[in-house]
Write an enzyme that holds these catalytic residues in place. Sequence first.
Site, PDB file in Angstrom:
ATOM      1  N   THR A 124      46.334  51.312  31.819  1.00  0.00           N
ATOM      2  CA  THR A 124      45.581  51.325  30.560  1.00  0.00           C
ATOM      3  C   THR A 124      44.137  50.867  30.782  1.00  0.00           C
ATOM      4  O   THR A 124      43.868  50.070  31.693  1.00  0.00           O
ATOM      5  CB  THR A 124      46.269  50.382  29.546  1.00  0.00           C
ATOM      6  OG1 THR A 124      45.376  50.094  28.474  1.00  0.00           O
ATOM      7  CG2 THR A 124      46.665  49.046  30.177  1.00  0.00           C
ATOM      8  N   ASP A 125      43.246  51.332  29.930  1.00  0.00           N
ATOM      9  CA  ASP A 125      41.847  50.876  30.012  1.00  0.00           C
ATOM     10  C   ASP A 125      41.727  49.395  29.653  1.00  0.00           C
ATOM     11  O   ASP A 125      40.706  48.766  29.941  1.00  0.00           O
ATOM     12  CB  ASP A 125      40.940  51.727  29.091  1.00  0.00           C
ATOM     13  CG  ASP A 125      41.319  51.682  27.616  1.00  0.00           C
ATOM     14  OD1 ASP A 125      42.361  51.068  27.261  1.00  0.00           O
ATOM     15  OD2 ASP A 125      40.574  52.254  26.797  1.00  0.00           O
ATOM     16  N   GLU A 126      42.786  48.824  29.036  1.00  0.00           N
ATOM     17  CA  GLU A 126      42.698  47.425  28.597  1.00  0.00           C
ATOM     18  C   GLU A 126      42.581  46.458  29.772  1.00  0.00           C
ATOM     19  O   GLU A 126      42.172  45.315  29.594  1.00  0.00           O
ATOM     20  CB  GLU A 126      43.890  47.075  27.695  1.00  0.00           C
ATOM     21  CG  GLU A 126      43.921  47.983  26.480  1.00  0.00           C
ATOM     22  CD  GLU A 126      44.865  47.556  25.377  1.00  0.00           C
ATOM     23  OE1 GLU A 126      45.161  46.363  25.261  1.00  0.00           O
ATOM     24  OE2 GLU A 126      45.283  48.437  24.612  1.00  0.00           O
ATOM     25  N   TYR A 149      49.333  41.077  27.636  1.00  0.00           N
ATOM     26  CA  TYR A 149      49.698  42.480  27.926  1.00  0.00           C
ATOM     27  C   TYR A 149      48.798  43.061  29.006  1.00  0.00           C
ATOM     28  O   TYR A 149      49.273  43.535  30.044  1.00  0.00           O
ATOM     29  CB  TYR A 149      49.613  43.333  26.646  1.00  0.00           C
ATOM     30  CG  TYR A 149      49.542  44.832  26.938  1.00  0.00           C
ATOM     31  CD1 TYR A 149      50.618  45.502  27.526  1.00  0.00           C
ATOM     32  CD2 TYR A 149      48.398  45.571  26.632  1.00  0.00           C
ATOM     33  CE1 TYR A 149      50.552  46.870  27.813  1.00  0.00           C
ATOM     34  CE2 TYR A 149      48.321  46.931  26.910  1.00  0.00           C
ATOM     35  CZ  TYR A 149      49.400  47.581  27.501  1.00  0.00           C
ATOM     36  OH  TYR A 149      49.332  48.922  27.784  1.00  0.00           O
ATOM     37  N   LYS A 153      49.561  44.216  32.921  1.00  0.00           N
ATOM     38  CA  LYS A 153      49.314  45.579  33.428  1.00  0.00           C
ATOM     39  C   LYS A 153      48.384  45.516  34.644  1.00  0.00           C
ATOM     40  O   LYS A 153      48.577  46.236  35.625  1.00  0.00           O
ATOM     41  CB  LYS A 153      48.702  46.469  32.336  1.00  0.00           C
ATOM     42  CG  LYS A 153      49.648  46.857  31.215  1.00  0.00           C
ATOM     43  CD  LYS A 153      50.816  47.729  31.650  1.00  0.00           C
ATOM     44  CE  LYS A 153      50.416  49.132  32.048  1.00  0.00           C
ATOM     45  NZ  LYS A 153      51.619  49.977  32.339  1.00  0.00           N
TER      46      LYS A 153
HETATM   47  P1  NAD Z   1      56.335  52.253  24.454  1.00  0.00           P
HETATM   48  O1  NAD Z   1      56.409  50.788  24.171  1.00  0.00           O
HETATM   49  O2  NAD Z   1      56.396  53.213  23.330  1.00  0.00           O
HETATM   50  O3  NAD Z   1      57.495  52.652  25.470  1.00  0.00           O
HETATM   51  C1  NAD Z   1      57.861  51.865  26.559  1.00  0.00           C
HETATM   52  C2  NAD Z   1      59.217  52.354  27.075  1.00  0.00           C
HETATM   53  O4  NAD Z   1      59.556  51.573  28.231  1.00  0.00           O
HETATM   54  C3  NAD Z   1      60.358  52.177  26.063  1.00  0.00           C
HETATM   55  O5  NAD Z   1      61.158  53.329  26.043  1.00  0.00           O
HETATM   56  C4  NAD Z   1      61.131  50.973  26.604  1.00  0.00           C
HETATM   57  O6  NAD Z   1      62.507  51.019  26.281  1.00  0.00           O
HETATM   58  C5  NAD Z   1      60.907  51.126  28.111  1.00  0.00           C
HETATM   59  N1  NAD Z   1      61.025  49.848  28.831  1.00  0.00           N
HETATM   60  C6  NAD Z   1      60.464  48.652  28.496  1.00  0.00           C
HETATM   61  N2  NAD Z   1      60.812  47.711  29.394  1.00  0.00           N
HETATM   62  C7  NAD Z   1      61.601  48.330  30.325  1.00  0.00           C
HETATM   63  C8  NAD Z   1      62.261  47.899  31.495  1.00  0.00           C
HETATM   64  N3  NAD Z   1      62.177  46.625  31.909  1.00  0.00           N
HETATM   65  N4  NAD Z   1      62.967  48.809  32.210  1.00  0.00           N
HETATM   66  C9  NAD Z   1      63.058  50.094  31.798  1.00  0.00           C
HETATM   67  N5  NAD Z   1      62.473  50.562  30.686  1.00  0.00           N
HETATM   68  C10 NAD Z   1      61.737  49.694  29.952  1.00  0.00           C
HETATM   69  O7  NAD Z   1      54.990  52.433  25.297  1.00  0.00           O
HETATM   70  P2  NAD Z   1      53.981  53.666  25.366  1.00  0.00           P
HETATM   71  O8  NAD Z   1      52.963  53.507  24.324  1.00  0.00           O
HETATM   72  O9  NAD Z   1      54.768  54.920  25.454  1.00  0.00           O
HETATM   73  O10 NAD Z   1      53.285  53.362  26.762  1.00  0.00           O
HETATM   74  C11 NAD Z   1      53.821  53.875  27.979  1.00  0.00           C
HETATM   75  C12 NAD Z   1      52.958  53.430  29.132  1.00  0.00           C
HETATM   76  O11 NAD Z   1      51.622  53.876  28.957  1.00  0.00           O
HETATM   77  C13 NAD Z   1      52.860  51.901  29.280  1.00  0.00           C
HETATM   78  O12 NAD Z   1      52.916  51.588  30.651  1.00  0.00           O
HETATM   79  C14 NAD Z   1      51.515  51.548  28.683  1.00  0.00           C
HETATM   80  O13 NAD Z   1      50.976  50.404  29.295  1.00  0.00           O
HETATM   81  C15 NAD Z   1      50.720  52.789  29.027  1.00  0.00           C
HETATM   82  N6  NAD Z   1      49.610  53.119  28.112  1.00  0.00           N
HETATM   83  C16 NAD Z   1      49.824  53.195  26.763  1.00  0.00           C
HETATM   84  C17 NAD Z   1      48.772  53.548  25.913  1.00  0.00           C
HETATM   85  C18 NAD Z   1      48.972  53.683  24.423  1.00  0.00           C
HETATM   86  O14 NAD Z   1      47.996  53.864  23.689  1.00  0.00           O
HETATM   87  N7  NAD Z   1      50.190  53.638  23.901  1.00  0.00           N
HETATM   88  C19 NAD Z   1      47.511  53.802  26.443  1.00  0.00           C
HETATM   89  C20 NAD Z   1      47.323  53.718  27.836  1.00  0.00           C
HETATM   90  C21 NAD Z   1      48.390  53.379  28.647  1.00  0.00           C
HETATM   91  P1  TYD Z   2      46.934  48.656  18.633  1.00  0.00           P
HETATM   92  O1  TYD Z   2      47.464  49.938  18.074  1.00  0.00           O
HETATM   93  O2  TYD Z   2      47.811  47.461  18.668  1.00  0.00           O
HETATM   94  O3  TYD Z   2      46.393  49.006  20.109  1.00  0.00           O
HETATM   95  P2  TYD Z   2      45.538  48.088  21.141  1.00  0.00           P
HETATM   96  O4  TYD Z   2      45.425  46.723  20.632  1.00  0.00           O
HETATM   97  O5  TYD Z   2      46.384  48.167  22.362  1.00  0.00           O
HETATM   98  O6  TYD Z   2      44.218  48.775  21.263  1.00  0.00           O
HETATM   99  O7  TYD Z   2      45.612  48.257  17.837  1.00  0.00           O
HETATM  100  C1  TYD Z   2      44.512  49.136  17.760  1.00  0.00           C
HETATM  101  C2  TYD Z   2      43.402  48.395  17.026  1.00  0.00           C
HETATM  102  O8  TYD Z   2      43.820  48.158  15.680  1.00  0.00           O
HETATM  103  C3  TYD Z   2      43.093  47.029  17.619  1.00  0.00           C
HETATM  104  O9  TYD Z   2      41.687  46.792  17.528  1.00  0.00           O
HETATM  105  C4  TYD Z   2      43.839  46.060  16.717  1.00  0.00           C
HETATM  106  C5  TYD Z   2      43.801  46.768  15.372  1.00  0.00           C
HETATM  107  N1  TYD Z   2      44.961  46.471  14.490  1.00  0.00           N
HETATM  108  C6  TYD Z   2      44.755  46.026  13.189  1.00  0.00           C
HETATM  109  O10 TYD Z   2      43.609  45.847  12.737  1.00  0.00           O
HETATM  110  N2  TYD Z   2      45.844  45.773  12.400  1.00  0.00           N
HETATM  111  C7  TYD Z   2      47.119  45.938  12.856  1.00  0.00           C
HETATM  112  O11 TYD Z   2      48.086  45.661  12.088  1.00  0.00           O
HETATM  113  C8  TYD Z   2      47.328  46.413  14.185  1.00  0.00           C
HETATM  114  C9  TYD Z   2      48.718  46.618  14.742  1.00  0.00           C
HETATM  115  C10 TYD Z   2      46.210  46.683  14.977  1.00  0.00           C
END
Ligand code: NAD
Ligand code: TYD
Length: 340
Positions: A124-126, A149, A153
């Site tokens: 992630t970019d975070e 988090y 990562k």
């Molecule tokens: P999500 O939380 O929706 O899904 C995570 C999945 O991983 C779930 O199905 C969960 O059951 C499984 N999981 C959790 N712990 C586990 C373990 N110990 N063993 C096996 N499975 C496990 O997350 P997401 O939003 O789909 O993100 C997926 C990946 O992409 C993550 O690695 C996250 O850091 C990365 N990512 C997410 C975003 C975003 O905006 N959502 C952006 C950039 C990168």
């Molecule tokens: P989020 O979807 O949790 O993603 P991330 O923190 O990983 O970027 O949040 C996106 C943005 O929205 C972040 O700046 C936090 C804000 N946010 C709120 O203002 N209210 C909320 O209830 C949530 C979940 C997020």
Amino acid sequence: MKLLVTGGAGFIGSNFILYIMQQYPDYQIVNMDSLTYAGNLENLKSVEGNPNYTFVQADIADKQAVDAIFQQGVDVVVNFAAESHVDRSILEPEIFVNTNVLGTQVLLDASKNYGVTKFVQVSTDEVYGTLGETGLFSETTLLAPNSPYSASKAGGDLLVRAYHETFGLPVNITRCSNNYGPYQFPEKLIPLIISRALNDESLPIYGDGLNIRDWLYVEDHCSAIDLVIHQGKIGEVYNIGGNNERTNLHIVTTILEELGKPESLITFVADRPGHDRRYGIDPSKITNELGWKPRHNFETGIKETIRWYLNHKDWWTRIQSGAYREYMTQQYGKRLGEPE
Ligand code: NAD
Ligand code: TYD
């Protein structure tokens, strides 16, 4: 090609499995997921009976379970499995370290021992921390994570790097900006706001609502990972983002307008501790080296997403029961002035 997809029952992982099975119908996919609150096999109903798809319920930090899968043969690993929500990492950091750091190391070890052709770490970019008003994250930006988090990562990413440098494991790391689209768990900003607005519930906005995220439609993230699997140069990091920076307030008012709901639902609440102010990705490396381009712009992507949540109310109302309700009370009870 046999692909081990970890975390394939989550938001991006399930979109990725559906995408890859359509692009490469002859690939074998093993989905390894421990099914935490965020894992939902309902997302994968359409491929359940496909002979090229197998699901294994297991934890990536469970060495024996991981070994048992690798013994059956794995060519490429794509590691999505993670605890992924910043707010939960503030409440309970330990599980983030277990899965995102230790789990990644267990997968790396098996990948080394069984000799995979590539290990793709979905990051992630975070991990880069926060930006001021100007500038963008490039692949050489220093890692400076601010939440448990993003720190976990970053820890995973550094182990991936070390397994490449020390053991010669063929790896890539991708670092994508915020995703949105179908099957996103309704604790993340966009599905949270859509689902609460549809129920005429207050919409919690942290701080002044002017924090900026760089939004990417999930299918565009999947196409980028596809390119990295097949063409990514070994050992390289690729940033992924679609140049769609928006303030949180802009996101929320766009959703309200689209749903015909009043702005009076917006409720400013106490800020998230350590809240990163701005994320913005420079995607020129993946664009220039691998020819990646996003297909969706934010204006059409957000409309498609809103329509999906309108048409899949059953999907998210089923989720909003049990454990998720407990989390909502813990996270928002005090902030929204509700009794705890
Ligand atoms: P999500 O939380 O929706 O899904 C995570 C999945 O991983 C779930 O199905 C969960 O059951 C499984 N999981 C959790 N712990 C586990 C373990 N110990 N063993 C096996 N499975 C496990 O997350 P997401 O939003 O789909 O993100 C997926 C990946 O992409 C993550 O690695 C996250 O850091 C990365 N990512 C997410 C975003 C975003 O905006 N959502 C952006 C950039 C990168
Ligand atoms: P989020 O979807 O949790 O993603 P991330 O923190 O990983 O970027 O949040 C996106 C943005 O929205 C972040 O700046 C936090 C804000 N946010 C709120 O203002 N209210 C909320 O209830 C949530 C979940 C997020």
